[in-house]
Write an enzyme that holds these catalytic residues in place. Structure first.
Site, PDB file in Angstrom:
ATOM      1  N   GLU A 295      -2.952   5.526  17.147  1.00 47.86           N
ATOM      2  CA  GLU A 295      -1.505   5.403  17.305  1.00 47.86           C
ATOM      3  C   GLU A 295      -0.996   6.526  18.207  1.00 47.86           C
ATOM      4  OE1 GLU A 295       0.394   3.923  13.283  1.00 47.86           O
ATOM      5  OE2 GLU A 295      -0.961   5.584  12.866  1.00 47.86           O
TER       6      GLU A 295
ATOM      7  N   HIS B 228      -0.699  -5.593   5.831  1.00 43.33           N
ATOM      8  CA  HIS B 228      -0.174  -6.400   6.940  1.00 43.33           C
ATOM      9  C   HIS B 228      -1.159  -6.518   8.099  1.00 43.33           C
ATOM     10  CE1 HIS B 228       0.985  -2.455   8.701  1.00 43.33           C
ATOM     11  NE2 HIS B 228       0.898  -3.092   9.850  1.00 43.33           N
TER      12      HIS B 228
ATOM     13  N   LYS C 235       0.852  -1.184   0.000  1.00 38.69           N
ATOM     14  CA  LYS C 235       0.000   0.000   0.000  1.00 38.69           C
ATOM     15  C   LYS C 235       0.896   1.246   0.000  1.00 38.69           C
ATOM     16  CE  LYS C 235      -0.550   1.114   4.878  1.00 38.69           C
ATOM     17  NZ  LYS C 235      -0.124   2.513   4.883  1.00 38.69           N
TER      18      LYS C 235
ATOM     19  N   HIS D 271      -6.197  -0.459   5.573  1.00 41.57           N
ATOM     20  CA  HIS D 271      -6.281  -1.019   6.921  1.00 41.57           C
ATOM     21  C   HIS D 271      -7.687  -0.999   7.509  1.00 41.57           C
ATOM     22  CE1 HIS D 271      -2.082  -1.369   6.874  1.00 41.57           C
ATOM     23  NE2 HIS D 271      -1.735  -0.283   7.523  1.00 41.57           N
TER      24      HIS D 271
ATOM     25  N   ASP E 224      -3.692   7.026   3.850  1.00 43.97           N
ATOM     26  CA  ASP E 224      -2.735   6.092   4.445  1.00 43.97           C
ATOM     27  C   ASP E 224      -3.423   4.918   5.117  1.00 43.97           C
ATOM     28  OD1 ASP E 224      -0.139   5.210   5.215  1.00 43.97           O
ATOM     29  OD2 ASP E 224      -0.408   6.097   7.198  1.00 43.97           O
TER      30      ASP E 224
END
Length: 510
Positions: free
Chosen positions: A241, A203, A173, A265, A260
């Site tokens: 995060e 991932h 990505k 995700h 992003d």
């Protein structure tokens, strides 16, 4: 994803192959891909006949490449970093097995000469090691190199499959930075490769708890009958995060939190939560059901999306600076570091059930979770008791840093009077299973070896996801934002709370 039956004790055997890593000297290779290959070596899951070829612009020989990776692994294990366990020591036998498979080529990805050299090198390795003509190409490079690299592979004849051999390409990505670029990149890639040869990797899907969402839903008669609009009030998905942009200021300035994190995700978590039961547990059936989630989704409106950018603040007792003061970030940056949104899925299972998503940097705590809020029980029978309220029922699937699940419900407190306590039953992976150290890439790379595309995005799924968020991408490009609007160490901007408050709901605390 290994889909062997519960009675099967052995995973499939990975066939002989070469793996070529473009961007072998980069951060992604060092931090995640190589530790994953090392962990696969420790678990004896690498192909027995295996060759690992590093390709990068950096001029170095294979011994220097090996040395740098070896030192990083030692450092990571010593610090207890991602993919390692406390007290772990480097398995030298596993490392030596991996290192013995390695070779290195330096060159410019824009040069046909490099790919001709690679073709010759792979042909020699195939003869020497009996690799069956199988090659996995891993594009651990910047997005702008994805399409051109695939075209170079095609021109060099490296994507041609002969007989029983296979050629596969792993693409990281972000896959496009908007709908138009994603469609263009798909067209460029699929002019050289068949869809079956393309593995768009995320991932997040390598994490056990993410994969366990399907097991929870479809392997238990307890949950699937209540997994719908009749019993569920709303869903919250949080990816928070504590880190900032670190050394990725240049990348992040052109990307932002939405590009992003959301089409890859966060939407992957949404798809596994909302998908219909597949007709079979195979890649095509599962990926088709994921794609249906996004084709059934209303396009996102600007009124249902919130963006934020962090100011200075305190995290874990340490002061952190504004996003605009980070290296390689504009002092007047309008790039968002936080996104929250309200999404609706227009199908029989989910009509009327809002899905609230949020993701941001420099939050109060690192946490990734999916929270299912069930509808409230009727209160009428408790009116003449001491009970003045009922606690909310939640099923919370924790993905990181802890992995597990928690079910919150009401229970009567001991004693002669009727009073309730809001309690929780918890399942933690570490309590039940001995897990091998992992970065999240091990399962995905192994699936590439055995040709299982279950956990990888298909072109139609990715393009449908971009269609959902594109109206907001366009709107934000046309309008300035009032940044910064949340302090580092907080839960995000106040506008994100208002997104839920207008419907009488609230975010779970981070």
């Amino acid at each position: 994803m290994n889909t062997s039956s519960a009675s099967s004790k052995q995973p499939p055997v990975a066939p002989p192959c070469a793996m070529v890593i473009f961007g072998a000297g980069g951060d992604l290779t060092k931090r995640l891909v190589m530790p994953a290959l090392y962990n696969l070596s420790c678990s004896d899951l690498l192909p027995k006949n295996f060759a690992l070829v590093g390709v990068d612009l950096v001029q170095q020989d294979v011994s220097h490449w090996q040395q740098g990776l070896h030192e990083f692994l030692l450092s990571t294990i010593k610090k207890g970093g991602e993919g390692s366990e406390p007290g772990e020591v480097l398995n030298e036998a596993a490392w030596n097995h991996l290192a013995g498979s390695m070779s290195y080529l330096s060159g410019d990805l824009s040069s046909d000469d490099l790919f001709e050299q690679l073709a010759t090198h792979l042909s020699a390795l195939n003869s020497q090691k009996g690799l069956g003509g199988n090659v996995l190409f891993y594009l651990a490079v910047a997005e702008r190199f994805f399409g051109p690299t695939v075209e170079h592979l095609g021109r060099a004849g490296l994507t041609v499959e002969e007989g029983e051999s296979w050629r596969r390409v792993v693409i990281e990505k972000p896959f496009g930075h908007d709908l138009t670029s994603a469609i263009a990149l798909d067209k460029q890639v699929l002019s050289v490769l068949r869809e079956e040869q393309v593995y768009r990797i995320d991932h997040f899907l390598g994490k056990e708890t993410v994969q366990n969402i399907m097991a929870l839903r479809f392997a238990n008669g307890l949950f699937e009958p209540i997994w719908n609009r009749d019993r569920i009030d709303h869903v919250q998905i949080t990816v928070a995060e504590t880190v900032g942009v670190e050394r990725r200021g240049k990348f992040y300035e052109g990307t932002g939190a939405l590009r992003d994190m959301v089409p890859n995700h966060v939407f992957q978590l949404l798809a596994m939560t909302a998908m219909e039961p597949p007709s079979a547990f195979d890649a095509d059936a599962i990926r088709a059901k994921k794609a249906e989630v996004f084709t059934s989704m209303h396009a996102l409106t600007p009124e249902d999306a919130v963006r934020g950018q962090y100011a200075g603040g305190t995290i874990a007792g340490q002061h952190v600076t504004d996003y605009r003061d980070e290296p390689d970030v504009s002092p007047t940056s309008a790039t968002e570091t936080y996104v929250a949104m309200r999404l609706m899925i227009d199908n029989w299972r989910w009509a009327g059930v809002p899905f609230y998503l949020r993701t941001g940097k420099r939050m109060t705590k690192r946490k990734t979770e999916i929270a299912i809020r069930f509808k409230q029980a009727p209160f009428a029978m408790f009116r003449d008791t001491r009970v003045d309220a009922l606690g909310e029922n939640w099923l919370i699937m924790s993905i990181q840093p802890e992995e597990g699940m928690k079910l919150r419900f009401n229970a009567k407190k001991p004693g002669p009077m009727l009073t309730f306590e809001h309690v929780a039953m918890s399942f933690n992976y570490d309590d039940w299973f001995k897990q091998a150290p992992a970065t999240g890439y091990e399962t995905l790379i192994f699936d590439c070896f055995i040709g299982d595309a279950t956990l990888f995005q298909r072109a139609d799924q990715l393009e449908a996801a971009w269609k959902v968020v594109q109206p907001v991408v366009d709107n934000w490009a046309r309008h300035d934002a009032s940044f910064p609007n949340y302090a580092a160490g907080s839960s995000g901007p106040e506008e994100a709370n208002e997104l839920l408050e207008r419907e009488g709901r609230a975010w779970l605390p981070i």
